[in-house]
Design an enzyme around this catalytic site. Structure first.
Site, PDB file in Angstrom:
ATOM      1  CE  LYS A 147      -3.844   1.994   2.693  1.00 16.54           C
ATOM      2  NZ  LYS A 147      -4.775   1.704   3.819  1.00 16.54           N
ATOM      3  CD  GLU A 191      -7.419   3.621   5.528  1.00 16.50           C
ATOM      4  OE1 GLU A 191      -6.692   4.089   6.434  1.00 16.50           O
ATOM      5  OE2 GLU A 191      -6.991   2.882   4.624  1.00 16.50           O
ATOM      6  CG  ASP A 215      -6.841   5.164  10.526  1.00 20.37           C
ATOM      7  OD1 ASP A 215      -6.103   4.249  10.950  1.00 20.37           O
ATOM      8  OD2 ASP A 215      -7.523   5.053   9.494  1.00 20.37           O
TER       9      ASP A 215
END
Length: 433
Positions: free
Chosen positions: A87, A183, A205
């Site tokens: 990612k 997210e 996060d």
């Protein structure tokens, strides 16, 4: 007045026909797929009862491909052909990864870097597609039908190239992308719907490869993102590397040189190879996880030349090694609060998302910044996928009677046009709805 949900043309389902859609958290360390069943969002498990799928892909000698746990178990044995944390490479060129310390061989290619494996050159999009394909198959097997689409989550601070790469990976895996959802916003959707909360909340996060912070206003079914920010190159992987660098210096496998990382020095000197680096990183992750539960943990690795690295690491020492990484997350958090024109005291609660938020120093720092304990009653590994599943269910046209809610997100980066001389004329400012 009831709220309206705008859907894409052609997405209105037939009467009484339920359309299957899922939410996917394509994570740096682990990935998940979730769906709404019987009115409740739940993570879908594989045949072994595992919800988390390690985001690892291995290209085998026989031409086959392993994804998940089987691939992760071979990472130290076959590091070049076993790709993890892909990612972080999405939408990135070779120059963007100039300072990345990993066992992979990068190949410069137009638009995006590629990785050289025994199966040939593979782009991060192709590697990610293998992960998404496994999640799609799991979902269709669990739900008993073909998916009409998926909501896929991305870090809030992903730029346009990274978002487009995520869409390309989904299409390559045979998935129709209903929406890319930030997210932290997905986490807020899951948290707000599950708990019926209202007010201003922050979503902190910290995942394996990225950090996001968003401030949202939740009120009567409206999820309004006020401001968002973060760092797409900061996550739990960086905490792991600090342990490896410390161990190399402690054992003398690398010497301290100004402006050079110990991993680079050890690799250049030949005291550590690609197999060793993967083993060192895997051991660092296990040590970090152990320090979450106990004050001291042993860092133990056997290198390919039979050298045994065995060192005790205290939680206090680990916190000192990684303090600057934690400070970077707090700096981004303060910047987002400033953009939202808020003080920490104005925030009713801070929701922790991502496996790396289990580290005690992270929870203590968030509690100190906001003046109250963080909210941790939802599983930080699953909450993003659950929120994405709720959004996917609505976009597929499966809204239940009386289920009225609206999601208003913002753009994380300013948009503009390049002008003469390579300058950018900003047109839409960041944090615009």
């Amino acid at each position: 007045m009831s709220l309206l949900q705008i859907s894409e043309p052609g997405m209105t389902p037939e009467p009484h026909q339920r359309r299957l859609a899922v939410g996917i958290d394509l994570g740096t360390t682990n990935s998940l797929v979730a769906a709404v069943r019987h009115g409740v969002a739940e993570v879908l498990e594989d045949e072994h009862g595992r919800g988390l799928l390690p985001s690892v892909v291995r290209y085998r000698e026989d031409g086959g491909i392993d994804v998940g746990q089987e691939a992760m178990e071979q990472a130290a044995v076959d590091p070049v052909n076993t790709i993890s944390s892909v990612k972080r490479f999405m939408g990135r060129g070779l120059q963007d990864l100039a300072h990345t310390r990993s066992p992979y061989e990068f190949v410069d290619a137009p638009g995006m870097v590629k990785l050289r494996t025994r199966a040939g050159e593979r782009s991060p999009v192709e590697v990610s597609a293998e992960i998404l394909r496994v999640l799609r198959d799991r979902a269709e097997r669990s739900l008993g039908g073909e998916l009409v689409g998926a909501v896929i989550t991305v870090p809030a601070y992903f730029d346009d190239a990274q978002r487009q790469a995520t869409k390309d990976a989904a299409r390559l895996a045979g998935l129709e992308v209903l929406r890319l959802l930030n997210e932290p916003t997905a986490a807020a959707v899951a948290y707000g719907l599950d708990n019926g909360v209202e007010g201003i909340y922050a979503v902190y996060d910290l995942g394996g490869g990225t950090f996001d912070i968003s401030v949202l206003r939740l009120a009567r079914g409206v999820f309004e993102v006020i401001a968002t920010g973060g760092d797409s190159a900061l996550g739990g992987d960086d905490f792991d590397r600090r342990i490896v660098e410390w161990a190399l210096l402690e054992t003398g496998l690398a010497s301290a040189v100004a402006d050079r990382h110990p991993i680079d020095i050890a690799m250049a000197a030949g005291t550590v190879n690609g197999h060793d680096l993967r083993a060192l990183l895997d051991a660092a992750r296990k040590t970090k996880e152990a320090l979450t539960l106990q004050p001291v943990a042993n860092y133990s690795v056997q290198l390919s030349d039979a050298t045994r690295v065995k060192l005790p690491l205290s939680r206090e020492r680990f916190e000192a090694l990684t303090r600057d990484l934690l400070d970077r997350t707090l700096l981004a958090t303060r910047r987002v609060l400033r953009d939202a024109k808020l003080q920490p005291a104005d925030v009713m609660g801070a929701v922790l998302v991502g496996g790396s938020t289990r580290m005690p120093q992270v929870r203590d720092a968030v509690a100190q910044l906001f003046g109250k304990p963080p909210l941790i009653d939802l599983d930080p590994d699953k909450v993003v996928a659950l929120g994405a599943a709720v959004q996917a269910n609505v976009l597929a046209g499966n809204r239940a009677a009386g289920e009225d809610w609206l999601l208003l997100d913002v753009i994380p980066l300013s948009l503009g046009l390049e002008t003469m001389g390579g300058l950018v004329e900003r047109i839409v400012a960041r944090n615009s709805t």
